[in-house]
Design a protein around this motif. Structure first.
Motif: not given
Length: 142
Positions: A22, A26-27, A29-33, A101
């Motif tokens: 991840e 980048a795709s 992981r997306g918007d996960k932090k 996450y």
């Protein structure tokens, strides 16, 4: 002389990425932090053990992708191989990252690597517990 060549000639360790994760997609992981990260290091004394370890991690990653609900809680990061210089058997250390996450899931599962299921896997791969190191880092909020 390039800096890489200098390091290699001086015997500096070199890590080679063998699987994406991840943190390299980048795709994925997306918007996960991530709230935490774990680094798992598996010392493999020979090439056959290295290959079994990498193959097992690749298969585990494939199975994780089949359970997208779990990808919201954690995901594999890239996997690297750091060859052991001077090892005539082709051994080295396989280094795997884990992105977490969800704090509650991390708190509950951070030591899963030491559980009975994982110990059976390590035994099948030929990696004794003393050849495994896991370190965790928590994200510090500002």
């Amino acid at each position: 002389m390039t800096i890489v060549k200098e390091f290699l000639e001086q015997g500096a360790p070199t890590r080679v990425r063998v699987l994406n994760g991840e943190d390299t997609d980048a795709s994925r992981r997306g918007d996960k932090k991530p709230i935490a990260r774990s680094e798992c290091m598996y010392y493999c004394p020979d090439e056959a053990t290295v290959r079994r370890c990498i193959d097992a991690l690749e298969e585990s990653d494939r199975r994780l992708r089949e359970r997208p609900e779990e990808l919201m809680l954690w995901d594999w990061q890239a996997t690297y191989l750091q060859a052991e210089q001077g090892n005539p058997n082709g051994g080295g250390t396989v280094i795997l990252g884990v992105a977490w996450y969800d704090q509650a899931f991390f708190d509950d599962r951070r030591n899963a690597w030491f559980g009975a299921m994982h110990q059976r896997i390590y035994q099948q791969l030929g990696i004794p517990l003393e050849n495994i190191t896991v370190e965790h880092w928590a994200r510090i909020s500002a």
